[in-house]
Design a protein around this motif. Structure first.
Motif, PDB file in Angstrom:
ATOM      1  N   PHE A 138       0.853  -1.178   0.000  1.00 33.71           N
ATOM      2  CA  PHE A 138       0.000   0.000   0.000  1.00 33.71           C
ATOM      3  C   PHE A 138       0.894   1.234   0.000  1.00 33.71           C
ATOM      4  O   PHE A 138       1.914   1.282   0.697  1.00 33.71           O
ATOM      5  N   SER A 139       0.513   2.245  -0.765  1.00 36.66           N
ATOM      6  CA  SER A 139       1.353   3.442  -0.907  1.00 36.66           C
ATOM      7  C   SER A 139       1.542   4.190   0.409  1.00 36.66           C
ATOM      8  O   SER A 139       2.499   4.957   0.542  1.00 36.66           O
ATOM      9  N   ALA A 140       0.651   3.978   1.371  1.00 42.47           N
ATOM     10  CA  ALA A 140       0.726   4.725   2.632  1.00 42.47           C
ATOM     11  C   ALA A 140       0.793   3.808   3.839  1.00 42.47           C
ATOM     12  O   ALA A 140       0.295   4.144   4.909  1.00 42.47           O
ATOM     13  N   ASP A 141       1.405   2.625   3.686  1.00 50.27           N
ATOM     14  CA  ASP A 141       1.452   1.731   4.851  1.00 50.27           C
ATOM     15  C   ASP A 141       2.822   1.728   5.495  1.00 50.27           C
ATOM     16  O   ASP A 141       3.756   2.411   5.060  1.00 50.27           O
ATOM     17  N   LYS A 142       2.978   0.964   6.563  1.00 46.49           N
ATOM     18  CA  LYS A 142       4.204   0.976   7.355  1.00 46.49           C
ATOM     19  C   LYS A 142       5.408   0.415   6.598  1.00 46.49           C
ATOM     20  O   LYS A 142       6.540   0.735   6.933  1.00 46.49           O
ATOM     21  N   PRO A 177     -14.776   0.971  -6.180  1.00 47.10           N
ATOM     22  CA  PRO A 177     -15.155   2.368  -5.938  1.00 47.10           C
ATOM     23  C   PRO A 177     -14.426   2.889  -4.703  1.00 47.10           C
ATOM     24  O   PRO A 177     -14.995   3.080  -3.629  1.00 47.10           O
ATOM     25  N   ASP A 178     -13.107   3.124  -4.850  1.00 44.39           N
ATOM     26  CA  ASP A 178     -12.258   3.398  -3.693  1.00 44.39           C
ATOM     27  C   ASP A 178     -11.924   4.876  -3.522  1.00 44.39           C
ATOM     28  O   ASP A 178     -11.081   5.237  -2.709  1.00 44.39           O
ATOM     29  N   SER A 179     -12.557   5.742  -4.289  1.00 49.25           N
ATOM     30  CA  SER A 179     -12.387   7.179  -4.135  1.00 49.25           C
ATOM     31  C   SER A 179     -13.644   7.870  -4.640  1.00 49.25           C
ATOM     32  O   SER A 179     -14.492   7.248  -5.303  1.00 49.25           O
ATOM     33  N   ARG A 180     -13.776   9.165  -4.355  1.00 47.15           N
ATOM     34  CA  ARG A 180     -14.957   9.908  -4.799  1.00 47.15           C
ATOM     35  C   ARG A 180     -15.086   9.857  -6.322  1.00 47.15           C
ATOM     36  O   ARG A 180     -16.160   9.614  -6.871  1.00 47.15           O
ATOM     37  N   GLY A 181     -13.965  10.074  -7.015  1.00 46.07           N
ATOM     38  CA  GLY A 181     -14.002  10.039  -8.466  1.00 46.07           C
ATOM     39  C   GLY A 181     -14.381   8.675  -9.003  1.00 46.07           C
ATOM     40  O   GLY A 181     -15.157   8.557  -9.957  1.00 46.07           O
ATOM     41  N   ALA A 182     -13.813   7.592  -8.371  1.00 45.74           N
ATOM     42  CA  ALA A 182     -14.109   6.237  -8.827  1.00 45.74           C
ATOM     43  C   ALA A 182     -15.579   5.892  -8.620  1.00 45.74           C
ATOM     44  O   ALA A 182     -16.189   5.185  -9.441  1.00 45.74           O
ATOM     45  N   ILE A 183     -16.163   6.382  -7.542  1.00 41.38           N
ATOM     46  CA  ILE A 183     -17.582   6.123  -7.282  1.00 41.38           C
ATOM     47  C   ILE A 183     -18.441   6.758  -8.369  1.00 41.38           C
ATOM     48  O   ILE A 183     -19.363   6.131  -8.912  1.00 41.38           O
ATOM     49  N   SER A 283      -7.672   4.237   1.732  1.00 37.67           N
ATOM     50  CA  SER A 283      -8.040   5.545   1.195  1.00 37.67           C
ATOM     51  C   SER A 283      -6.832   6.478   1.118  1.00 37.67           C
ATOM     52  O   SER A 283      -6.638   7.189   0.122  1.00 37.67           O
ATOM     53  N   SER A 284      -5.985   6.463   2.155  1.00 38.09           N
ATOM     54  CA  SER A 284      -4.814   7.344   2.154  1.00 38.09           C
ATOM     55  C   SER A 284      -3.757   6.887   1.157  1.00 38.09           C
ATOM     56  O   SER A 284      -2.878   7.673   0.774  1.00 38.09           O
ATOM     57  N   SER A 285      -3.822   5.638   0.715  1.00 37.69           N
ATOM     58  CA  SER A 285      -2.862   5.122  -0.261  1.00 37.69           C
ATOM     59  C   SER A 285      -3.230   5.509  -1.686  1.00 37.69           C
ATOM     60  O   SER A 285      -2.347   5.590  -2.552  1.00 37.69           O
ATOM     61  N   VAL A 286      -4.533   5.726  -1.947  1.00 38.74           N
ATOM     62  CA  VAL A 286      -4.980   6.039  -3.304  1.00 38.74           C
ATOM     63  C   VAL A 286      -4.409   7.392  -3.736  1.00 38.74           C
ATOM     64  O   VAL A 286      -4.643   8.415  -3.093  1.00 38.74           O
ATOM     65  N   GLY A 287      -3.609   7.370  -4.806  1.00 41.82           N
ATOM     66  CA  GLY A 287      -3.094   8.610  -5.366  1.00 41.82           C
ATOM     67  C   GLY A 287      -2.010   9.283  -4.556  1.00 41.82           C
ATOM     68  O   GLY A 287      -1.727  10.461  -4.784  1.00 41.82           O
ATOM     69  N   ARG A 288      -1.377   8.583  -3.610  1.00 40.60           N
ATOM     70  CA  ARG A 288      -0.324   9.225  -2.819  1.00 40.60           C
ATOM     71  C   ARG A 288       0.842   9.662  -3.698  1.00 40.60           C
ATOM     72  O   ARG A 288       1.457  10.701  -3.462  1.00 40.60           O
ATOM     73  N   PHE A 289       1.162   8.837  -4.707  1.00 40.72           N
ATOM     74  CA  PHE A 289       2.247   9.185  -5.620  1.00 40.72           C
ATOM     75  C   PHE A 289       1.652   9.598  -6.967  1.00 40.72           C
ATOM     76  O   PHE A 289       0.735   8.941  -7.473  1.00 40.72           O
ATOM     77  N   PRO A 290       2.170  10.670  -7.564  1.00 44.05           N
ATOM     78  CA  PRO A 290       1.562  11.230  -8.774  1.00 44.05           C
ATOM     79  C   PRO A 290       1.416  10.243  -9.931  1.00 44.05           C
ATOM     80  O   PRO A 290       0.426  10.257 -10.647  1.00 44.05           O
ATOM     81  N   ALA A 292       1.138   7.003  -9.701  1.00 47.76           N
ATOM     82  CA  ALA A 292       0.508   5.758  -9.239  1.00 47.76           C
ATOM     83  C   ALA A 292      -0.874   6.115  -8.703  1.00 47.76           C
ATOM     84  O   ALA A 292      -1.052   6.313  -7.499  1.00 47.76           O
ATOM     85  N   PRO A 293      -1.873   6.222  -9.568  1.00 53.07           N
ATOM     86  CA  PRO A 293      -3.190   6.697  -9.142  1.00 53.07           C
ATOM     87  C   PRO A 293      -3.926   5.755  -8.197  1.00 53.07           C
ATOM     88  O   PRO A 293      -4.817   6.186  -7.470  1.00 53.07           O
ATOM     89  N   GLY A 294      -3.554   4.473  -8.188  1.00 51.53           N
ATOM     90  CA  GLY A 294      -4.230   3.524  -7.322  1.00 51.53           C
ATOM     91  C   GLY A 294      -3.630   3.473  -5.928  1.00 51.53           C
ATOM     92  O   GLY A 294      -2.853   4.339  -5.517  1.00 51.53           O
ATOM     93  N   ALA A 295      -3.962   2.410  -5.185  1.00 50.97           N
ATOM     94  CA  ALA A 295      -3.504   2.279  -3.801  1.00 50.97           C
ATOM     95  C   ALA A 295      -2.247   1.435  -3.661  1.00 50.97           C
ATOM     96  O   ALA A 295      -1.577   1.492  -2.636  1.00 50.97           O
ATOM     97  N   LEU A 296      -1.891   0.659  -4.692  1.00 55.34           N
ATOM     98  CA  LEU A 296      -0.862  -0.373  -4.541  1.00 55.34           C
ATOM     99  C   LEU A 296       0.372  -0.097  -5.387  1.00 55.34           C
ATOM    100  O   LEU A 296       0.284   0.453  -6.492  1.00 55.34           O
ATOM    101  N   LEU A 297       1.518  -0.514  -4.855  1.00 52.54           N
ATOM    102  CA  LEU A 297       2.799  -0.438  -5.547  1.00 52.54           C
ATOM    103  C   LEU A 297       3.416  -1.829  -5.635  1.00 52.54           C
ATOM    104  O   LEU A 297       3.174  -2.688  -4.783  1.00 52.54           O
TER     105      LEU A 297
END
Length: 570
Positions: A138-142, A177-183, A283-290, A292-297
Motif C-alpha cells: 500500500f502506498s501509505a502503509d508501514k 469504488p475506492d475514491s470519490r471520483g471512482a464512485i 483511502s490514504s494510499s490512493v493517489g499518494r504518488f503522482p 501511481a493513481p491507485g492504492a498499490l505499488l
C-alpha cells in the motif's frame, strides 16, 4: 566427495565471533540484519541458497521449479550433519534439519513445438516469478515508512498497480469504488448505491478527522463505541449497505480473508474499529504518488528486490554475507544448555550471542540422547513448529491480460463469489512486462488463498483461475467448479502454471529465534511487525532503525535505469 574435499569447497569465515548470526535471507531476516547492523551489532548473514530472498525470492522458471521440488521433500539422512552429541569437548552438537514448507507441487509447462512453447524455452530466464506471491505494498502503509526510514528505499524502484478489481457473480471484474471520483465513474453502481457509499465514506472520514468526537448537534461525526467493538459486517448491515457494496468493502478494501457472514467457517471476525483503520489505510494510499493513481505499488524486478534491499543496507553497515553456506548443527553449552554457536557444512564452528533461523529449520524429534545432566528444555522450542495454517498459491503465465488495456492489476474474489462453498477470499495479482518480470507481450498472474488442506486449496485457486483463464485439461479437472464467463472465447490461455501449498508458521523468540514464513496477506505489514518485535526482544535498549545521515547513504551509480518508476523519498 570426501569430508576433507567438501570442507575445501567452503571458504573459512573470519572472524568467528559475532553478536548475531542469521540463517536465511528472507524478508524478516533481512530486516533484522539491517536493523542490528544499523545499531552497531556485528552480524553474520548466511544462506544455504545461491540467491537472496529465501521464501520471498523472485526466481526464473527453472529456479522456481527446482526450489519447489527440492523443498517439498523431507530432509534425508545424507543431507544431515554427521555430528553426534559428544563429538565436541565443550559443546553438545545438535543436528539441524530443514523441514519442507511446501507440498502438493504441480508444475505444468508446454512441451510441444508451438510458438508458446518456444517462447518459454527461449525466455526462461527472462521470467522472474515470486515464490511468495501475490504481494504488493500500500502506498501509505508501514512498509513504505520502514523502507524510507531504514535507507533500503534507495535500492528500490516501484510502479503503481493500474487497477484494483473485485469479481462479482454475473458481472465479472468490477473496478473498486475506492475514491470519490471512482464512485462517480462506476457505471455498475446505481445512483442510490453511489449515494449510500458516499455517505458511508463521509462518516468514516469525519470519525477519523475528529478522532471520534461529535459535532455541536451530537450527530454525524462519531461512530459509537459499541459499534466500534462490534463485528464490521454487523456495522455495515446497520448502515443498510447493499450486499455488493458490503462485499467490496469487506473483502477488496478491508482485505478480510474469511466469510464474515458465516460463523461456522469464519476464523477471524473483523471488528469495526479495525475495519475503519483498514479503510483509512486504503483511502490514504490512493493517489499518494503522482504516477501511481491507485492504492498499490509493486517493485520493479519483483518481490525478491525487497529483502535484497535490506541486505544491501545491512552490508553497508558492516554485515557479512555468505551465500551457498549450509548450517548443519547448533552448538549448545554442555553445562548450562544455552545456545553458543553453529557448525557449518565446512566443519567450521562460529559463535554468537543470538541466532535467527529461517522458518524451515528445526531439530530432530524426538530429541537425540544427551549427557545425563544436560538441560535440554531449551531445545524443545525448536523441535516443534507451530503450523498456523496453509496458503494455496498458484502462478500462471499468459500472452494476454485478463482485462483489456490493463497491464498490472489486483483482483479479489470474495467468499461465495465463485461457488457456494467458497469460505475464503482469493487474491490475485497480474504483473506485466513494464515491471521487468517477463518478456513483452506476456503476463504473470499470482493467486493465493488460505485453506485447511491441500484439496480445498487447489479447488479454490483453480476456480479463480478458471473464471478468467483457459487451463490445459488435466485428469483432476472434474472436481474444479466451472465459472461461466461472457467472454469465454477471449479468455487468455495459460502457457505455464505452478500450484503449491505452503505452510504458515509464526515467529518464535528465544536465544535461538525463528522468523515467520510468508503469510496469506497481500501486504507485508504483519511480517514487518514480527521483525520489529523480534528485534525489540533481542535488543530492548536499541532503537529500530535510528535516523542517521552518513556519506554511505548514497545510491550506487549502476542502479540508474529507464523504467521511470517511483522512487521513495523521506
Amino acid at each position: 566427495m570426501t569430508q576433507s574435499e567438501d570442507a575445501l569447497s567452503y571458504p573459512p569465515i573470519d572472524p568467528v565471533n559475532f553478536d548475531l548470526i542469521i540463517v536465511g535471507t528472507g524478508l524478516s531476516e533481512s530486516v533484522i540484519a539491517a536493523a542490528a547492523s544499523a545499531v552497531g551489532k556485528t552480524v553474520l548473514h548466511l544462506d544455504p541458497n545461491s540467491f537472496y530472498g529465501s521464501h520471498f525470492a523472485s526466481l526464473s522458471l527453472d529456479e522456481l521449479t527446482s526450489y519447489l521440488n527440492s523443498h517439498s521433500l523431507p530432509t534425508t539422512s545424507s543431507t544431515v550433519a554427521a555430528a553426534t552429541p559428544n563429538d565436541d569437548p565443550d559443546h553438545v552438537v545438535v543436528d539441524l534439519l530443514q523441514k519442507p514448507l511446501y507440498s502438493d507441487v504441480e508444475i505444468v509447462s508446454r512441451d510441444s513445438d508451438d510458438e508458446d512453447a518456444k517462447l518459454l524455452r527461449e525466455n526462461s530466464r527472462r521470467f522472474i516469478v515470486d515464490l511468495g506471491g501475490p504481494r504488493a505494498l500500500f502506498s501509505a502503509d508501514k512498509s513504505i515508512d520502514l523502507l524510507i526510514k531504514s535507507g533500503a528505499a534507495q535500492y528500490l524502484e516501484f510502479k503503481g498497480i493500474d487497477a484494483s478489481l473485485a469479481y462479482q457473480p454475473n458481472e465479472g471484474l468490477a473496478n473498486l469504488p475506492d475514491s470519490r471520483g471512482a464512485i462517480f465513474r462506476d457505471k455498475s453502481l446505481s445512483l442510490k448505491e453511489k449515494n449510500q457509499l458516499m455517505r458511508f465514506f463521509k462518516l468514516v472520514q469525519q470519525h477519523l478527522a475528529n478522532d471520534g468526537d461529535q459535532n455541536e448537534s451530537g450527530e454525524g461525526r462519531k461512530i459509537l463505541e459499541e459499534d466500534l467493538e462490534s463485528p464490521f459486517v454487523s456495522f455495515l448491515d446497520k448502515m443498510r449497505l447493499p450486499p455488493k457494496i458490503k462485499s467490496i468493502l469487506l473483502y477488496a478494501i478491508a482485505m478480510v480473508d474469511y466469510d464474515q457472514d458465516n460463523n461456522e467457517v469464519c476464523k477471524d471476525l473483523l471488528k469495526t474499529k479495525d475495519g475503519i483503520d483498514r479503510l483509512a489505510q486504503y483511502s490514504s494510499s490512493v493517489g499518494r504518488f503522482p504516477n501511481a493513481p491507485g492504492a498499490l505499488l509493486y517493485p520493479v524486478y519483483g518481490e525478491g528486490e525487497l529483502p535484497q534491499a535490506f541486505c544491501r543496507r545491512a552490508a553497508v553497515k558492516g554485515c557479512i554475507y555468505v551465500l551457498r553456506m549450509p548450517v548443519i548443527a547448533l552448538l549448545m553449552d554442555k553445562v548450562t544448555g544455552f545456545y553458543k554457536g553453529v557448525r557449518l557444512a565446512s566443519g567450521q564452528n562460529l559463535f554468537s550471542h543470538q541466532l535467527v533461523l529461517d522458518p524451515s529449520f528445526t531439530i530432530p524429534s524426538p530429541l537425540p540422547s544427551f549427557p545425563r545432566d544436560f538441560p535440554n528444555e531449551r531445545l524443545q522450542m525448536l523441535s516443534q513448529r507451530d503450523i498456523k495454517g496453509m496458503v494455496a498459491r498458484g502462478i500462471c503465465i499468459t500472452r494476454s491480460s485478463i482485462k483489456t488495456d490493463v497491464s498490472n492489476c489486483s483482483v479479489v474474489y470474495p467468499p461465495r463469489s465463485l461457488y457456494p462453498e467458497q469460505a475464503t477470499s482469493i487474491r490475485a495479482l497480474q504483473i506485466g512486462s513494464n515491471l521487468a518480470v517477463c518478456p513483452a507481450g506476456t503476463f504473470v498472474l499470482y493467486f493465493s488463498t488460505l485453506c485447511n488442506e491441500a484439496d480445498e486449496g487447489k479447488k479454490l485457486v483453480q476456480a479463480a483461475i478458471n473464471a478468467y483463464l483457459t487451463l490445459p485439461v488435466t485428469g483432476n479437472s472434474e472436481s474444479i467448479p466451472i465459472v461461466q464467463n461472457d467472454s469465454e472465447d477471449t479468455k487468455p490461455s495459460v502457457l505455464w502454471s505452478a500450484f503449491y501449498i505452503q505452510n504458515v508458521t509464526m515467529s518464535k523468540f528465544e536465544s535461538i529465534s525463528s522468523s515467520p514464513t510468508p503469510d496469506g496477506n497481500l501486504n507485508y505489514n504483519d511480517l514487518l511487525d514480527a521483525a520489529e518485535k523480534l528485534f525489540g526482544q533481542m535488543y530492548p535498549e536499541e532503537e529500530f532503525f535510528p535516523k542517521t545521515t552518513s556519506p554511505e547513504d548514497t545510491v550506487d551509480d549502476d542502479d540508474d535505469d529507464d523504467h521511470n518508476g517511483i522512487t521513495l523519498e523521506s
